[in-house]
Design an enzyme around this catalytic site. Structure first.
Site, PDB file in Angstrom:
ATOM      1  NE  ARG A 155      -2.207  -1.507   3.554  1.00  0.00           N
ATOM      2  CZ  ARG A 155      -2.748  -1.681   4.738  1.00  0.00           C
ATOM      3  NH1 ARG A 155      -3.981  -1.301   4.968  1.00  0.00           N
ATOM      4  NH2 ARG A 155      -2.060  -2.227   5.719  1.00  0.00           N
TER       5      ARG A 155
ATOM      6  CB  SER B 272       5.374  -6.406   7.223  1.00  0.00           C
ATOM      7  OG  SER B 272       4.741  -5.152   7.162  1.00  0.00           O
TER       8      SER B 272
ATOM      9  CG  ASP C 240       3.419  -5.341   9.753  1.00  0.00           C
ATOM     10  OD1 ASP C 240       4.258  -5.716  10.592  1.00  0.00           O
ATOM     11  OD2 ASP C 240       2.640  -6.124   9.187  1.00  0.00           O
TER      12      ASP C 240
END
Length: 426
Positions: free
Chosen positions: A37, A105, A158
């Site tokens: 994203r 992440s 994350d």
């Protein structure tokens, strides 16, 4: 539940730097699964809070097993395209460079707020030339090749990003959990309870523990023959055992393996075993979720999925109900195991019991992010129900498990603002 001690670690990210009055335009990039994203966040301080836009971009499968340059060049190109769509609601002060919070992440050894070397890839990634390298430098080089004028000011796990975003939205947040393609958890711990910490003590007296709980190993985990075979044939055998039982990367694959056994041993789909059912990861967790949520009396939607994915043109009603039952049990097991981890954190923080001295209950919030939890409703509802079951009625009334609504992206932007080279925060 404790995570593997060698992977549980403190995080240098300073959440006390987030004062909830940050202003300005900041970007965030969230890389951690089969999609990434890109976010644009206009922080307006305590009054206006955050305005955001984001896009989700699927990563082509060949880039997940390609080279570092190919992956980061693709990301930088998509980031540049997103920057070009800036509208009137987003304002970059004249003379300033754009700044980015990079949510990464995967396990890293973080050496500063804006640098960290990759320890290993997980979640189906296996990319040459990145392990041991600074991932911020890799992204920065790709942005430079793309001609994108942007500086990474914060490298954020994350889960830590979700924790920061959660605290920004709700002061009672004490922990964050990712339940998506992969899984992890982080919580705020007092430094007195961290005997391994040898560095300088933070002024707040608290520190973030990034648990990396996906790598939790224990003979108490209820691993089946399917789990053992999945692990053996995975890209990282012997690692991420907990993750392989509860995360979106693997739940559908566990279902596939059970259906394959039933097809061979009990002719679930007729005399011929569907050839597509032999293919690893052909059944994705979103497809499993769609089948699990079929409420039609004849499970026609589930049957359509079996036809589209496995090429089984005509399934019996019995076969469809058996498939539904398999999805239900795999999801239930994953949800209950995830809930056990959440309960372990709440218990570690001493929030697992209602006060007995008449003092008011202390509200405890666990922020959760990730597509698995957000979109697989039967999974998420069982996580919440199991946490309440483990806590008991009295304690459960003050513990809230809730969706963080892209907390990791907001958290990354907040931390980018907190560590801005322009000293946005006084």
């Amino acid at each position: 539940m404790n995570s593997s001690s060698k992977l549980q670690r403190s995080d240098p990210t300073n959440l006390t730097a987030v004062k909830r009055d940050e202003h300005g335009l900041f970007y965030a990039l969230d890389l951690g699964g089969t999609n990434f994203r890109v976010l644009r966040v206009q922080l307006g301080g305590k009054e206006k809070r955050a305005v955001q836009q984001y896009e989700e971009v699927p990563i082509p499968p060949h880039l997940m097993v390609g080279t570092s340059t190919e992956l980061f060049d693709f990301i930088a190109a998509e980031l540049e395209r997103f920057v070009e769509t800036e509208g009137d609601d987003f304002h970059l002060p004249e003379g300033r460079h754009r700044e980015l919070g990079f949510t990464f992440s995967f396990p890293v050894h973080q050496t500063s707020i804006s640098s960290g070397t990759l320890v290993k890839w997980t979640k189906g990634f296996c990319i040459n030339g990145t392990v041991g390298e600074d991932v911020v430098a890799e992204l920065s080089s790709a942005m430079e090749r793309q001609g994108l004028d942007m500086k990474v000011t914060a490298l954020v796990n994350d889960t830590v990003g979700t924790l920061a975003g959660g605290i920004y939205a709700d002061n009672d947040v004490v922990a964050a959990v990712i339940l998506g393609t992969g899984t992890n958890a982080a919580y705020v711990e007092h430094v007195d309870a961290i005997p391994k910490w040898k560095g300088p003590l933070p002024r707040s007296g608290n520190m973030v523990i990034n648990m990396e709980w996906g790598n939790f190993k224990s003979d108490k985990l209820p691993r089946s023959d399917y789990d053992i075979a999945l692990d053996f044939e995975s890209l990282n055998p012997g690692e991420q055992m907990y993750e392989k039982m509860i995360s979106g990367m693997y739940l559908g694959e566990v279902v596939r393996r059970i259906l394959l056994r039933l097809a061979h041993d009990a002719s679930l789909f007729g005399d011929v075993v569907p050839s597509k059912l032999e293919k690893l990861f052909v059944l994705r967790t979103p497809d499993m979720s769609a089948m699990h949520h079929d409420t039609s009396h004849d499970l026609k939607h589930l049957g359509a999925k079996l036809k589209d994915i496995l090429g089984v043109a005509d399934t019996s009603l019995e076969a469809r109900y058996i498939t539904l039952h398999v999805c239900d049990k795999v999801a239930e097991r994953g949800a209950r195991l995830a809930a056990a981890g959440i309960y372990g954190i709440v218990k570690k923080l001493g929030r697992d019991r209602a006060p007995t001295d008449g003092s008011p209950k202390q509200r405890t919030v666990v922020a959760i992010d990730g597509g698995l939890y957000e979109h697989y409703k039967k999974f998420s509802s069982r996580v919440e129900a199991t946490v309440a079951e483990l806590l008991g009625e009295a304690a459960a009334s003050s513990v809230v498990v809730k969706m963080a609504n892209d907390g990791s992206g907001i958290g990354a932007a907040l931390l980018a603002a907190s560590h801005s080279q322009y000293n946005v925060v006084e």
